[in-house]
Design a protein around this motif. Structure first.
Motif, PDB file in Angstrom:
ATOM      1  N   SER A  59      39.997  49.884  64.488  1.00  0.00           N
ATOM      2  CA  SER A  59      41.028  50.876  64.197  1.00  0.00           C
ATOM      3  C   SER A  59      40.777  51.445  62.808  1.00  0.00           C
ATOM      4  O   SER A  59      40.104  50.822  61.981  1.00  0.00           O
ATOM      5  N   PRO A  60      41.321  52.645  62.515  1.00  0.00           N
ATOM      6  CA  PRO A  60      41.165  53.207  61.170  1.00  0.00           C
ATOM      7  C   PRO A  60      41.745  52.309  60.079  1.00  0.00           C
ATOM      8  O   PRO A  60      41.184  52.196  58.986  1.00  0.00           O
ATOM      9  N   GLY A  61      42.868  51.653  60.387  1.00  0.00           N
ATOM     10  CA  GLY A  61      43.460  50.754  59.396  1.00  0.00           C
ATOM     11  C   GLY A  61      42.577  49.572  59.099  1.00  0.00           C
ATOM     12  O   GLY A  61      42.418  49.172  57.938  1.00  0.00           O
ATOM     13  N   GLU A  62      41.984  48.988  60.147  1.00  0.00           N
ATOM     14  CA  GLU A  62      41.057  47.878  59.920  1.00  0.00           C
ATOM     15  C   GLU A  62      39.849  48.347  59.128  1.00  0.00           C
ATOM     16  O   GLU A  62      39.334  47.615  58.275  1.00  0.00           O
ATOM     17  N   ALA A  63      39.395  49.574  59.385  1.00  0.00           N
ATOM     18  CA  ALA A  63      38.243  50.102  58.654  1.00  0.00           C
ATOM     19  C   ALA A  63      38.520  50.156  57.154  1.00  0.00           C
ATOM     20  O   ALA A  63      37.681  49.762  56.333  1.00  0.00           O
ATOM     21  N   ILE A  64      39.715  50.635  56.795  1.00  0.00           N
ATOM     22  CA  ILE A  64      40.092  50.693  55.381  1.00  0.00           C
ATOM     23  C   ILE A  64      40.076  49.289  54.773  1.00  0.00           C
ATOM     24  O   ILE A  64      39.533  49.059  53.684  1.00  0.00           O
ATOM     25  N   THR A  65      40.664  48.335  55.465  1.00  0.00           N
ATOM     26  CA  THR A  65      40.727  46.966  54.947  1.00  0.00           C
ATOM     27  C   THR A  65      39.336  46.378  54.772  1.00  0.00           C
ATOM     28  O   THR A  65      39.042  45.729  53.749  1.00  0.00           O
ATOM     29  N   LEU A  66      38.461  46.585  55.740  1.00  0.00           N
ATOM     30  CA  LEU A  66      37.106  46.032  55.648  1.00  0.00           C
ATOM     31  C   LEU A  66      36.340  46.626  54.471  1.00  0.00           C
ATOM     32  O   LEU A  66      35.650  45.908  53.737  1.00  0.00           O
ATOM     33  N   VAL A  67      36.449  47.935  54.294  1.00  0.00           N
ATOM     34  CA  VAL A  67      35.753  48.567  53.168  1.00  0.00           C
ATOM     35  C   VAL A  67      36.323  48.066  51.844  1.00  0.00           C
ATOM     36  O   VAL A  67      35.574  47.758  50.903  1.00  0.00           O
ATOM     37  N   HIS A  68      37.625  47.952  51.763  1.00  0.00           N
ATOM     38  CA  HIS A  68      38.234  47.432  50.537  1.00  0.00           C
ATOM     39  C   HIS A  68      37.757  46.007  50.251  1.00  0.00           C
ATOM     40  O   HIS A  68      37.511  45.639  49.095  1.00  0.00           O
ATOM     41  N   ASP A  69      37.640  45.202  51.298  1.00  0.00           N
ATOM     42  CA  ASP A  69      37.194  43.826  51.098  1.00  0.00           C
ATOM     43  C   ASP A  69      35.763  43.762  50.588  1.00  0.00           C
ATOM     44  O   ASP A  69      35.390  42.808  49.889  1.00  0.00           O
ATOM     45  N   VAL A  70      34.938  44.751  50.938  1.00  0.00           N
ATOM     46  CA  VAL A  70      33.581  44.818  50.374  1.00  0.00           C
ATOM     47  C   VAL A  70      33.656  44.922  48.851  1.00  0.00           C
ATOM     48  O   VAL A  70      32.936  44.227  48.124  1.00  0.00           O
ATOM     49  N   PHE A  71      34.534  45.787  48.354  1.00  0.00           N
ATOM     50  CA  PHE A  71      34.656  45.949  46.901  1.00  0.00           C
ATOM     51  C   PHE A  71      35.222  44.688  46.253  1.00  0.00           C
ATOM     52  O   PHE A  71      34.803  44.312  45.143  1.00  0.00           O
ATOM     53  N   ARG A  72      36.160  44.046  46.917  1.00  0.00           N
ATOM     54  CA  ARG A  72      36.693  42.795  46.384  1.00  0.00           C
ATOM     55  C   ARG A  72      35.583  41.742  46.290  1.00  0.00           C
ATOM     56  O   ARG A  72      35.501  40.988  45.318  1.00  0.00           O
ATOM     57  N   ARG A  73      34.722  41.696  47.310  1.00  0.00           N
ATOM     58  CA  ARG A  73      33.623  40.730  47.292  1.00  0.00           C
ATOM     59  C   ARG A  73      32.630  41.024  46.183  1.00  0.00           C
ATOM     60  O   ARG A  73      32.117  40.122  45.528  1.00  0.00           O
ATOM     61  N   GLU A  74      32.337  42.313  45.972  1.00  0.00           N
ATOM     62  CA  GLU A  74      31.382  42.667  44.928  1.00  0.00           C
ATOM     63  C   GLU A  74      31.901  42.284  43.542  1.00  0.00           C
ATOM     64  O   GLU A  74      31.153  41.772  42.705  1.00  0.00           O
ATOM     65  N   LEU A  75      33.184  42.518  43.313  1.00  0.00           N
ATOM     66  CA  LEU A  75      33.761  42.099  42.031  1.00  0.00           C
ATOM     67  C   LEU A  75      33.733  40.580  41.895  1.00  0.00           C
ATOM     68  O   LEU A  75      33.487  40.050  40.808  1.00  0.00           O
ATOM     69  N   ALA A  76      33.970  39.873  42.994  1.00  0.00           N
ATOM     70  CA  ALA A  76      33.909  38.407  42.943  1.00  0.00           C
ATOM     71  C   ALA A  76      32.497  37.941  42.613  1.00  0.00           C
ATOM     72  O   ALA A  76      32.309  36.965  41.864  1.00  0.00           O
ATOM     73  N   LEU A  77      31.468  38.634  43.141  1.00  0.00           N
ATOM     74  CA  LEU A  77      30.082  38.282  42.819  1.00  0.00           C
ATOM     75  C   LEU A  77      29.797  38.485  41.336  1.00  0.00           C
ATOM     76  O   LEU A  77      29.108  37.676  40.703  1.00  0.00           O
ATOM     77  N   ILE A  78      30.320  39.568  40.785  1.00  0.00           N
ATOM     78  CA  ILE A  78      30.123  39.822  39.353  1.00  0.00           C
ATOM     79  C   ILE A  78      30.759  38.711  38.525  1.00  0.00           C
ATOM     80  O   ILE A  78      30.148  38.169  37.594  1.00  0.00           O
ATOM     81  N   ARG A  79      31.996  38.350  38.869  1.00  0.00           N
ATOM     82  CA  ARG A  79      32.673  37.300  38.097  1.00  0.00           C
ATOM     83  C   ARG A  79      31.956  35.956  38.257  1.00  0.00           C
ATOM     84  O   ARG A  79      31.823  35.193  37.293  1.00  0.00           O
ATOM     85  N   LYS A  80      31.483  35.667  39.468  1.00  0.00           N
ATOM     86  CA  LYS A  80      30.754  34.421  39.701  1.00  0.00           C
ATOM     87  C   LYS A  80      29.471  34.379  38.883  1.00  0.00           C
ATOM     88  O   LYS A  80      29.122  33.352  38.286  1.00  0.00           O
TER      89      LYS A  80
END
Length: 285
Positions: free
Chosen positions: A151-172
Motif C-alpha cells: 500500500s502507499p502508506g506501507e511504502a512511506i513507512t518502509l522508505v522512512h525506516d531506511v533513513f532511520r537505519r542509515e542514521l543508526a549505522l552512522i551512530r553505531k
C-alpha cells in the motif's frame, strides 16, 4: 541431493524478502542486496545475496571476491555475459547495467572498499586472481520508484525506516571506532553518501509529485503539506552541516550534527506518517 550453499542462499533470500532487507546471522547489520543475473549458459535467472558498497548517486559497487577463492563467483560470470541485472534492496527493486571496472578505475574503487572494510584486502591476499569490481548503474525509468510494499502508506513507512537505519549505522560506527581514526572517516563518508543522497531524492519526489497529488484531492491537507515542505528545507540545511563536518571529521562536531539531524528527522518522519498514511491508504478519521 540438496546443495548446502544453495540452501544457505535460499534461506537468506527468503529472510531478506520477508523482512524488507533485514537478515540475521553473518550478514546482520551489513549492506546486502539480492542480485538477479541471467545464467551465462542456461539463460535462466539466478538470485544471489551479495554485499555492496555505496559509491555514488547513480551506482553501487559489488566485489566478486567469492571469499578469496581462485574462481570467480557464478553471478560475476553471468553478468559479464548478460550485463542487465535486477537489484533488490529490500525496499526498492530496480534494473541496472553491470559495468566491470578496469585498470586504474578498478584499483581506485577497490582501494575505497578496503578503506571501509579491510576484509576485501584479506580476500585479495588469498587468491592470485585480480578480484573484479563491478559498478551497478541503475537504469532510469519513468514514474515513481518500485517499492516492495502492499500500500502507499506501507511504502512511506518502509522508505522512512531506511533513513532511520542509515542514521543508526552512522551512530553505531561512531561508537565502535576510536575518535579520529581513518576507518571512522571512511565509513561515515559511505553512510553519509547513502543517507544524504537518498533523503534528498525522497524529499524532492514528495515535493514534486506526492504533495501536489494530495493537495489536489485533499485541499484540507495544504497546511500540513506546507509544514512538511518547510521541514524538508530545514533538514536539508542540517544535512549540509553534516556534510561540512565530515569533510574534516572532528568526532565532537560530527556527533553534534548527527544528534541534531536525528532529532529533527525523527520528528519529521513521525509527523508525516501520522498525517499522511491514513490519507494514502484511504482511511479517513
Amino acid at each position: 541431493m540438496p546443495h548446502p550453499i544453495h540452501d544457505f542462499n535460499r534461506q537468506i533470500i527468503e529472510e531478506f524478502r520477508a523482512n524488507h532487507g533485514r537478515v540475521g546471522g553473518p550478514f546482520e547489520g551489513g549492506r546486502l542486496i539480492l542480485l538477479t543475473t541471467t545464467g551465462a549458459r542456461t539463460g535462466a535467472p539466478h538470485t544471489t545475496p551479495v554485499g555492496y558498497l555505496p559509491d555514488g548517486g547513480d551506482h553501487i559497487l559489488v566485489i566478486a571476491s567469492a571469499g578469496g577463492s581462485p574462481r570467480h563467483p557464478d553471478w560475476y560470470r553471468n553478468l559479464v555475459t548478460h550485463p542487465q541485472v535486477t537489484v533488490e534492496s529490500g525496499v526498492f527493486t530496480y534494473e541496472a547495467n553491470a559495468v566491470v571496472l578496469a585498470g586504474e578505475e578498478r584499483d581506485q574503487a577497490f582501494a575505497r572498499a578496503v578503506e571501509v572494510d579491510r576484509g576485501w584486502a584479506a580476500y585479495q591476499e588469498k587468491t592470485d586472481r585480480i578480484i573484479p569490481v563491478v559498478a551497478l548503474q541503475e537504469i532510469a525509468r519513468p514514474g515513481p520508484p518500485n517499492i516492495n510494499a502492499s500500500s502507499p502508506g506501507e511504502a512511506i513507512t518502509l522508505v522512512h525506516d531506511v533513513f532511520r537505519r542509515e542514521l543508526a549505522l552512522i551512530r553505531k560506527e561512531m561508537a565502535a571506532h576510536a575518535p579520529g581514526g581513518s576507518t571512522l572517516g571512511a565509513q561515515l563518508r559511505v553512510n553519509c553518501l547513502t543517507f544524504c543522497q537518498g533523503l534528498h531524492n525522497h524529499h524532492t519526489g514528495e515535493d514534486l509529485a506526492m504533495f501536489p497529488f494530495l493537495a489536489d484531492r485533499h485541499p484540507e491537507t495544504v497546511p500540513v503539506l506546507d509544514r512538511l515542505r518547510a521541514e524538508h528545507e530545514q533538514i536539508a540545511a542540517l544535512v549540509e552541516k553534516l556534510r561540512e563536518a565530515l569533510a574534516d571529521p572532528d568526532p565532537a562536531s560530527v556527533r553534534t550534527e548527527v544528534d541534531r539531524l536525528t532529532t529533527e528527522l525523527e520528528a519529521h518522519l513521525t509527523y508525516e506518517e501520522e498525517q499522511l498514511i491514513p490519507l494514502l491508504d484511504g482511511v479517513r478519521h
